[in-house]
Design an enzyme around this catalytic site. Structure first.
Site, short mmCIF file in Angstrom:
data_model
loop_
_atom_site.label_atom_id
_atom_site.label_comp_id
_atom_site.label_asym_id
_atom_site.label_seq_id
_atom_site.Cartn_x
_atom_site.Cartn_y
_atom_site.Cartn_z
NE ARG A 1 -3.64 -2.25 2.65
CZ ARG A 1 -3.32 -3.44 3.17
NH1 ARG A 1 -2.10 -3.63 3.65
NH2 ARG A 1 -4.20 -4.41 3.22
CE1 TYR B 1 -6.59 -7.30 -7.55
CE2 TYR B 1 -6.55 -8.47 -5.46
CZ TYR B 1 -6.54 -7.29 -6.17
OH TYR B 1 -6.50 -6.09 -5.51
#
Length: 337
Positions: free
Chosen positions: A198, A312
């Site tokens: 992140r 994903y």
């Protein structure tokens, strides 16, 4: 308590636990029987707590929030920020007396926030914060009643499609970051693209978190440490970039604004709320498209549940091949028929 003469006998009209307690009314033939019953009711209150009315909790809601922060919230990584948000929420609700705080009070607050243009995601987050306060106070013994928000459902949010950068967009963005006056933005982005980190946890990386081509992310969303390997070249670039006189132990200074400006110059259109997070999505998406393992991706991203990582899975090459080969109209299936 009162005993009075009525038609047909003597009436006991009694609230033995006082105002707010259960009321008893019964008629007896004689005054003696009425007095005996009245005395029995008094003893029941002192002997059995179930007969006594619940005492009011006259603490204000802010006092409960303060207790939560003092005994639990202050130990959380984002505790100070959550505490500040909770205080703002309480002030907007008028800081009600705690035992008068209810679902109705909170839903009225939510309605006003929606009218102000606050997103449903933010309101769900505020709901979760306040519900967690009561849960923790119950665990600590500072709240004896039920959680007033326990049965209130959050808003159902339609998830946006996860945007990721294409093979063509990645070098375009890196070129714009190279042109940026902020010298940190490009390398932060490269680390995010190489590790799935992140932006915040990457931007705050310290030199001590890089060892033997391994980056150890410590200031994570889940609070758990995770380690991700990087290339020899990227590790060398990080060490060369480090300037103790500028950033101390950290590799980087703040570069969020520079990244946003580079995205705008690159003319990359991103969904709301997915600015720097697009780098994390890009890592995960390309990882799966190149044949990566979904469980390995879960560990790299630091997801506690595989459910989050499964977003994903559809990008894996095998996913598409199986859709062609295993559908009920595929040639192999028709032969079986």
């Amino acid at each position: 308590m009162a005993i009075k003469k009525v038609e047909g006998g003597w009436l006991v009209d009694s609230q033995p636990a006082g105002r707010g307690g259960k009321r008893f009314r019964k008629t007896f033939k004689t005054q003696a029987e009425a007095k005996q019953h009245e005395a029995w009711l008094k003893t029941k209150v002192t002997q059995n707590s179930e007969w006594a009315p619940d005492r009011r909790d006259v603490r204000k809601l802010l006092e409960l929030v303060d207790l939560w922060y003092q005994h639990h919230g202050s130990s959380l990584r984002a505790g100070a920020n959550t505490y500040s948000r909770l205080k703002n929420m309480v002030a907007a609700m008028g800081n009600p007396v705690s035992d008068r705080f209810s679902v109705d009070v909170f839903t009225d607050y939510r309605t006003k926030r929606i009218e102000e243009g606050i997103s449903l995601n933010n309101l769900n987050r505020e709901h979760a914060y306040l519900r967690a306060v009561f849960n923790e106070l119950i665990t600590l013994g500072y709240w004896k009643k039920e959680n007033p928000l326990a049965k209130l459902r959050q808003f159902k949010i339609q998830e946006n499609e996860l945007m990721f950068l294409s093979e063509k967009q990645i070098p375009t963005l890196l070129n714009e970051l190279t042109a940026s006056e902020n010298r940190h933005a490009k390398l932060i982005s490269k680390v995010c693209l190489s590790t799935g980190g992140r932006w915040g946890e990457t931007e705050s990386l310290k030199k001590s978190q890089l060892r033997n081509q391994l980056i150890q992310f410590a200031r994570t969303k889940s609070g758990k440490v995770r380690t991700v390997p990087i290339s020899k070249e990227l590790a060398a670039e990080l060490l060369a970039h480090h300037a103790p006189g500028e950033t101390g132990d950290r590799f980087f200074a703040s570069a969020y604004s520079a990244f946003r400006e580079a995205i705008e110059r690159a003319k990359i259109d991103l969904p709301k709320g997915q600015l720097t997070h697009v780098l994390r999505h890009t890592f995960a998406s390309h990882f799966m498209m190149r044949g990566g393992n979904i469980v390995a991706l879960q560990k790299i991203l630091g997801h506690e549940s595989l459910t989050m990582t499964m977003r994903y899975a559809h990008l894996a090459p095998q996913y598409f091949q199986d859709a062609v080969k295993l559908n009920p109209l595929a040639p192999s299936r028709r032969k079986l028929g």
